[in-house]
Motif scaffolding. Structure first.
Motif, mmCIF file in Angstrom:
data_model
loop_
_atom_site.group_PDB
_atom_site.id
_atom_site.type_symbol
_atom_site.label_atom_id
_atom_site.label_comp_id
_atom_site.label_asym_id
_atom_site.label_seq_id
_atom_site.Cartn_x
_atom_site.Cartn_y
_atom_site.Cartn_z
ATOM 1 N N ASP A 93 -60.926 37.968 -13.508
ATOM 2 C CA ASP A 93 -59.505 37.651 -13.401
ATOM 3 C C ASP A 93 -58.660 38.900 -13.194
ATOM 4 N N VAL B 185 -58.679 39.286 -9.575
ATOM 5 C CA VAL B 185 -57.741 38.349 -8.942
ATOM 6 C C VAL B 185 -56.335 38.928 -8.970
ATOM 7 N N GLY C 226 -58.334 32.453 -12.672
ATOM 8 C CA GLY C 226 -57.081 32.544 -11.916
ATOM 9 C C GLY C 226 -55.858 32.252 -12.762
#
Length: 214
Positions: free
Chosen positions: A191, A194, A168
């Motif tokens: 990621d 994300v 994150g």
């Protein structure tokens, strides 16, 4: 949110699906086979669909808040640009018919700028094995830059993307390749997912290409 995802079984697409569900959204995963191994969740539906079928895109997209495309060009040695562009033209046509405006595209890194007027894919030493796919993704970006009636975002990964850890913690940018102090440009697929779902939720980069890297 209700999100329709094309390309849900790929390395990036499967992680996008997991991130969508992690946040409590509903997802419709569209795959050619109608199967998505590992996608077993009450908020997930798996359907059989070809993104090159504009009518099917329109049918599936109706009632969703956003569409995410993680499709890739053919990797069988054939010319990749034609099929990928045809698929995205059909996606755009289908979305226009459905009335769903929001679409986020999993793009490529090759079109990112490494120097004024120079893209990564045009740099000396860019691997020949990846050049065709990189050029195909660049043509998709050019296609979307001519679309003003859909709320599109094109998200380029770092130069290197691979399975890894979901932290994150990352940086986002625009058209320039992002690299760390040692000159490495990388992001984990987790990621990247994300960052993509962040953009689906927030819509901060409509009609723009953005990128993400450590």
């Amino acid at each position: 949110m209700k999100i329709l995802l094309f390309g849900a079984t790929g390395m990036i697409g499967s992680r996008i699906a997991a991130e969508v569900l992690r946040r409590g959204h509903e997802i419709t995963a569209a795959t050619r086979s109608g199967k998505a191994p590992g996608l077993d969740d009450a908020k997930a539906a798996v359907v059989s669909a070809d993104v090159s079928d504009a009518g099917k895109v329109a049918e599936l997209a109706t009632g969703h808040d956003a569409v995410v495309s993680a499709i890739a060009p053919p990797r069988d040695g054939s010319e990749p640009s034609g099929p990928l562009l045809a698929a995205y033209r059909a996606l755009i046509e289908g979305l226009r018919s459905s009335g769903v405006r929001r679409v986020v595209v999993v793009g490529g890194a090759g079109s990112l700028q490494v120097a004024p007027g120079q893209a990564l894919v045009d740099s000396p030493g860019f691997p020949d094995a990846y050049k065709g796919e990189a050029l195909a993704h660049r043509e998709v970006l050019t296609l979307f830059r001519g679309v003003d009636d859909l709320d599109w975002t094109y998200l380029s990964p770092a130069a290197e993307i691979a399975p890894g850890e979901r932290t994150g913690v990352f940086r986002t940018g625009g058209d320039q390749l992002l690299a760390d102090a040692e000159g490495h440009s990388r992001i984990s697929a987790e990621d990247y997912a994300v960052a993509l779902v962040d953009e689906v939720e927030k819509g901060e980069a409509v009609h723009r290409r953005i990128t993400v890297a450590y």
